[in-house]
Design a protein around this motif. Sequence first.
Motif, mmCIF file in Angstrom:
data_model
loop_
_atom_site.group_PDB
_atom_site.id
_atom_site.type_symbol
_atom_site.label_atom_id
_atom_site.label_comp_id
_atom_site.label_asym_id
_atom_site.label_seq_id
_atom_site.Cartn_x
_atom_site.Cartn_y
_atom_site.Cartn_z
ATOM 1 N N SER A 64 0.827 -1.208 0.000
ATOM 2 C CA SER A 64 0.000 0.000 0.000
ATOM 3 C C SER A 64 0.859 1.255 0.000
ATOM 4 N N ILE A 65 1.958 1.245 0.754
ATOM 5 C CA ILE A 65 2.869 2.391 0.763
ATOM 6 C C ILE A 65 3.457 2.605 -0.626
ATOM 7 N N GLN A 66 3.865 1.525 -1.255
ATOM 8 C CA GLN A 66 4.433 1.637 -2.593
ATOM 9 C C GLN A 66 3.419 2.225 -3.579
ATOM 10 N N GLN A 67 2.163 1.844 -3.420
ATOM 11 C CA GLN A 67 1.134 2.290 -4.356
ATOM 12 C C GLN A 67 0.635 3.697 -4.053
ATOM 13 N N ASN A 68 0.537 4.065 -2.783
ATOM 14 C CA ASN A 68 -0.139 5.308 -2.412
ATOM 15 C C ASN A 68 0.783 6.413 -1.904
ATOM 16 N N ARG A 69 1.967 6.082 -1.432
ATOM 17 C CA ARG A 69 2.877 7.097 -0.887
ATOM 18 C C ARG A 69 4.087 7.348 -1.773
ATOM 19 N N LYS A 70 4.191 6.597 -2.875
ATOM 20 C CA LYS A 70 5.329 6.760 -3.775
ATOM 21 C C LYS A 70 4.812 6.891 -5.214
ATOM 22 N N ARG A 71 5.732 7.279 -6.095
ATOM 23 C CA ARG A 71 5.348 7.437 -7.495
ATOM 24 C C ARG A 71 6.562 7.206 -8.381
ATOM 25 N N ASN A 72 6.340 6.574 -9.518
ATOM 26 C CA ASN A 72 7.405 6.383 -10.493
ATOM 27 C C ASN A 72 7.637 7.665 -11.285
ATOM 28 N N ALA A 73 8.886 7.895 -11.664
ATOM 29 C CA ALA A 73 9.232 9.089 -12.436
ATOM 30 C C ALA A 73 10.320 8.744 -13.439
ATOM 31 N N ILE A 74 10.303 9.447 -14.566
ATOM 32 C CA ILE A 74 11.325 9.291 -15.603
ATOM 33 C C ILE A 74 11.872 10.672 -15.939
ATOM 34 N N VAL A 75 13.182 10.805 -15.901
ATOM 35 C CA VAL A 75 13.863 12.033 -16.323
ATOM 36 C C VAL A 75 14.391 11.808 -17.739
ATOM 37 N N HIS A 76 13.922 12.632 -18.679
ATOM 38 C CA HIS A 76 14.369 12.561 -20.071
ATOM 39 C C HIS A 76 15.357 13.688 -20.329
ATOM 40 N N THR A 79 15.179 6.385 -14.749
ATOM 41 C CA THR A 79 13.933 6.056 -14.073
ATOM 42 C C THR A 79 14.190 5.823 -12.584
ATOM 43 N N PHE A 80 13.277 6.320 -11.761
ATOM 44 C CA PHE A 80 13.360 6.058 -10.326
ATOM 45 C C PHE A 80 11.955 6.131 -9.738
ATOM 46 N N ASP A 81 11.807 5.654 -8.520
ATOM 47 C CA ASP A 81 10.554 5.854 -7.792
ATOM 48 C C ASP A 81 10.885 6.526 -6.462
ATOM 49 N N GLY A 82 10.032 7.449 -6.063
ATOM 50 C CA GLY A 82 10.309 8.218 -4.866
ATOM 51 C C GLY A 82 9.047 8.501 -4.077
ATOM 52 N N PHE A 83 9.237 8.783 -2.794
ATOM 53 C CA PHE A 83 8.109 9.204 -1.967
ATOM 54 C C PHE A 83 7.606 10.564 -2.444
ATOM 55 N N LEU A 84 6.333 10.797 -2.284
ATOM 56 C CA LEU A 84 5.725 12.027 -2.773
ATOM 57 C C LEU A 84 6.358 13.223 -2.082
ATOM 58 N N GLY A 85 6.570 14.291 -2.858
ATOM 59 C CA GLY A 85 7.169 15.487 -2.296
ATOM 60 C C GLY A 85 7.878 16.322 -3.349
ATOM 61 N N GLU A 86 8.737 17.228 -2.872
ATOM 62 C CA GLU A 86 9.478 18.143 -3.734
ATOM 63 C C GLU A 86 10.901 17.625 -3.937
ATOM 64 N N ASP A 122 -1.680 7.780 -10.179
ATOM 65 C CA ASP A 122 -1.357 6.432 -10.669
ATOM 66 C C ASP A 122 -0.443 6.493 -11.887
ATOM 67 N N GLU A 123 -0.269 7.665 -12.462
ATOM 68 C CA GLU A 123 0.532 7.804 -13.674
ATOM 69 C C GLU A 123 1.982 8.106 -13.340
ATOM 70 N N THR A 124 2.873 7.699 -14.239
ATOM 71 C CA THR A 124 4.292 8.004 -14.101
ATOM 72 C C THR A 124 4.537 9.479 -14.381
ATOM 73 N N GLU A 125 5.348 10.114 -13.543
ATOM 74 C CA GLU A 125 5.717 11.508 -13.762
ATOM 75 C C GLU A 125 6.867 11.569 -14.770
ATOM 76 N N HIS A 126 6.732 12.433 -15.789
ATOM 77 C CA HIS A 126 7.768 12.605 -16.809
ATOM 78 C C HIS A 126 8.354 14.006 -16.693
ATOM 79 N N LEU A 127 9.682 14.081 -16.616
ATOM 80 C CA LEU A 127 10.381 15.362 -16.498
ATOM 81 C C LEU A 127 11.378 15.480 -17.638
ATOM 82 N N ASN A 128 11.241 16.539 -18.431
ATOM 83 C CA ASN A 128 12.129 16.761 -19.572
ATOM 84 C C ASN A 128 13.185 17.797 -19.212
#
Length: 615
Positions: free
Chosen positions: A142-154, A480-487, A509-515
């Motif tokens: 549940s923590i992985q699903q609700n307190r974290k998020r996947n992100a990709i830096v392009h 690509t990384f996954d991190g806890f929600l925040g700045e 639920d979506e992956t965050e994309h950062l260019n």
Amino acid sequence: MNGLISYVLLHAEGTRYYDYTAYTECKSCPEAPLYNGGILGENGGESEVTYYKSETGAYSPAFVLYNLTESTRYTFSCWVKVSGTESSAVVKAREVLCLTLLPIFSVLYFQSGDINTTVISIKSASLQPFSVDQWNQQQQDSIQQNRKRNAIVHVSDTEGNRISGATVSIQQLAKDFPFGSAIAKTILGNKPYQEWFVKRFNAAVFENELKWYATEPEPGQLNYTTPDEMLEFIRANQITVRGHNIFWEDPLYTPSWVRNLTGDALRAAVDARITSLLSRYKGDFVHWDVSNELLHFDFYEQRLGPNASLGFFDTARKIDPLATLFMNDFNVIETCDDVKSTVDNYIVRLKELNEGGGILEGIGLEGHFGKPNIPLMRAVLDKLATLQLPIWLTEIDISKTFDQQTQAEYLEEVLREGFSHPSVNGIMLWTALSPKGCYQMCLTDGDFNNLPAGNVVDKLLQEWETKETQGTTDDHGSYTFDGFLGEYKVSVSVENRSTEATFSLGRSDETEHLNIQLVPPTHLPTASAHSHPPARPIEFKKRLEKVRLEALLELIGISYEETVKELKRASNALDTEESERDAKFNIELFIKNGMPKLVLGTESTKAMWGTDEST
């Protein structure tokens, strides 16, 4: 009929998954038993209901359960139908009483308020066991699903070409989840306490300093000095703070002079209290606990009528419309023995306020625990979550009747359950430190050395943050990384090019994309060890490109020539040491009194720029 507690599902592959589904509304027909009834339906059919003679002498529907173990966690669900003349029996019959473990067998039974006129029927009962490992794994999932998020830096260049092999560093700057503690006036002027607190927490609540008996001990003698100073500490450290509380329904904690008031005098006093408090601190507190412990006490409603609390919420909304207004009470998640504060009583009271026109937007659960009943805690949270309101655990601690090590163990159980539940929006500990210690549980000693409970908090805070990470972009220019929600801050470099950017990971639920674009290095001369120091702001103005300044001044109708003349006169004065004081004074006037006033002095430009220093 009314749904109870929470439900469990078993997926086809045999792994047990917890389902947070719950119901607060009646249905004409019961749903099928969850998990096929669990261990109650193992014989292939509906579980058999027997009758149990309770301590009241009445016979109630019951299940006799064999071979239950204390090391296993059980979740129970069923549908209940109550027939009778007493409406109060409906509320009480919704409760599932604590499971009583006996050496040979256990009895799970139901009890109504009126044993003579109430008939209880049970349908679709289910009892599902979980091992401790299964329960803990579900928390982590549940923590992985609700307190974290996947992100990709392009990473690419300005032409859009992907850059592989670039070094990417990720650093978490701030956490999204509010986790904090109560503080008291003892934190004022106490640098070690302040540093210890700020290092750990991003949220706070004042233990007693906003309560009516603290701000107005005698009629008309308002004193907000202490909460004002505490707010200065909060603002200086960018901490989120809850407002606790406007009214406390317990007469024991109502100012003595207020207890002696009745009728119009009492009404005038409460109106003055809420107006004074919220007008002074409008916008400072994210929440207000409006009527504290309303399920257990009713001081104001007894004296001002049943709509008194409704009026408090309405007035609070009008004065401080951006604050979230909470009910706040104890023994909702802590125990199933307190009939005043069952989850259903909480829901009924909340709905009464909302249906009466009150704007109640938050659910506050104090959480003063003895030995935690973790399945009960989750079940209550499941049911409250159906209301789709923010849920905060507002005053978490463990009874001082336990030794410090046991307090720490129980605290960890409660915090892990709270943080992992998807509907919990924040957690506050009730651990304000005073010379005499803490209310029930301290995190540190007087020298700010961690006690066992403090070690648990530090361990979880470190576990629930993204460690600084570094890697390289792949063949597609991505990292690509996954991190806890925040700045976050991301730093990217390759060869002689580098850049930094900040971004947020919000709940999704979506992956965050950062260019990220890496700009080719400029060919401007770089400063050497013998170069002049960086230009000061005034000298920078002197070097502004003519075309940029001329365009800006033309836009607002100011003469370029006269502006440059004035700036040059001030800047050139800095070249001679003896004129530096005069030049600084001139520039201060230039900024303070408004640029057009000094440069041109025309009424139109003065009107446009004004004389405000911030302009």
